[in-house]
Design a protein around this motif. Structure first.
Motif, short mmCIF file in Angstrom:
data_model
loop_
_atom_site.label_atom_id
_atom_site.label_comp_id
_atom_site.label_asym_id
_atom_site.label_seq_id
_atom_site.Cartn_x
_atom_site.Cartn_y
_atom_site.Cartn_z
N PRO A 63 25.97 -22.50 6.96
CA PRO A 63 25.81 -22.99 8.54
C PRO A 63 24.48 -22.40 8.99
N ARG A 64 23.97 -23.31 9.84
CA ARG A 64 22.55 -22.90 10.30
C ARG A 64 22.90 -21.70 11.51
N PRO A 65 22.22 -20.82 11.62
CA PRO A 65 22.43 -19.75 12.59
C PRO A 65 22.39 -20.46 14.04
N ALA A 66 23.06 -19.86 15.14
CA ALA A 66 22.62 -20.27 16.18
C ALA A 66 21.26 -19.96 16.85
N PRO A 67 20.64 -20.66 17.64
CA PRO A 67 19.20 -20.32 18.16
C PRO A 67 19.49 -18.82 19.13
N THR A 68 18.66 -17.89 19.13
CA THR A 68 18.70 -16.98 19.99
C THR A 68 18.19 -17.50 21.28
N ALA A 69 18.47 -16.47 22.30
CA ALA A 69 18.16 -16.93 23.73
C ALA A 69 16.64 -17.14 24.08
N ALA A 70 15.81 -16.21 23.13
CA ALA A 70 14.33 -16.32 23.00
C ALA A 70 13.83 -17.59 22.73
N ALA A 71 14.47 -18.03 21.64
CA ALA A 71 14.23 -19.35 20.91
C ALA A 71 14.22 -20.38 21.83
N LEU A 72 15.42 -20.45 22.70
CA LEU A 72 15.43 -21.57 23.70
C LEU A 72 14.61 -21.38 24.98
N GLU A 73 13.78 -20.42 25.01
CA GLU A 73 12.50 -20.44 25.91
C GLU A 73 11.58 -21.15 25.86
N LEU A 74 10.99 -22.39 26.79
CA LEU A 74 9.97 -22.93 26.24
C LEU A 74 8.68 -22.24 26.08
N PRO A 75 8.11 -22.28 25.07
CA PRO A 75 7.00 -21.48 24.62
C PRO A 75 5.74 -21.72 25.53
N ALA A 76 4.94 -20.80 25.45
CA ALA A 76 3.36 -20.96 26.10
C ALA A 76 2.51 -21.50 25.41
#
Length: 76
Positions: free
Chosen positions: A7-20
């Motif tokens: 199973p794929r790991p769930a994305p972290t909260a940081a990964a869900l932040e729109l990047p700069a």
């Protein structure tokens, strides 16, 4: 026999932040689409496209979405 995929790991909260940085845009799109439920994928794609276009421009957003969707939707 082909082994089951882990199973794929769930994305972290940081990964869900729109990047700069546009370099990180595809990773963000992957995280956003992987956390979206199947019934909400259309809304997730539309929202991600809108946010990415606001920050990076429509051309960059669509190019990244096309690359990500060609892989992510095939693996759903």
């Amino acid at each position: 026999m082909v082994p089951d995929q882990a199973p794929r790991p769930a994305p972290t909260a940081a990964a869900l932040e729109l990047p700069a940085d546009v370099v990180d845009l595809e990773g963000w799109l992957v995280a956003v689409l992987r956390q979206a439920p199947a019934e909400g994928i259309f809304a997730a794609v539309a929202r991600a496209e809108r946010l990415a276009a606001e920050r990076f421009g429509a051309k960059e957003a669509v190019t990244a979405l096309r690359r990500v969707l060609s892989v992510e939707l095939a693996n759903r």
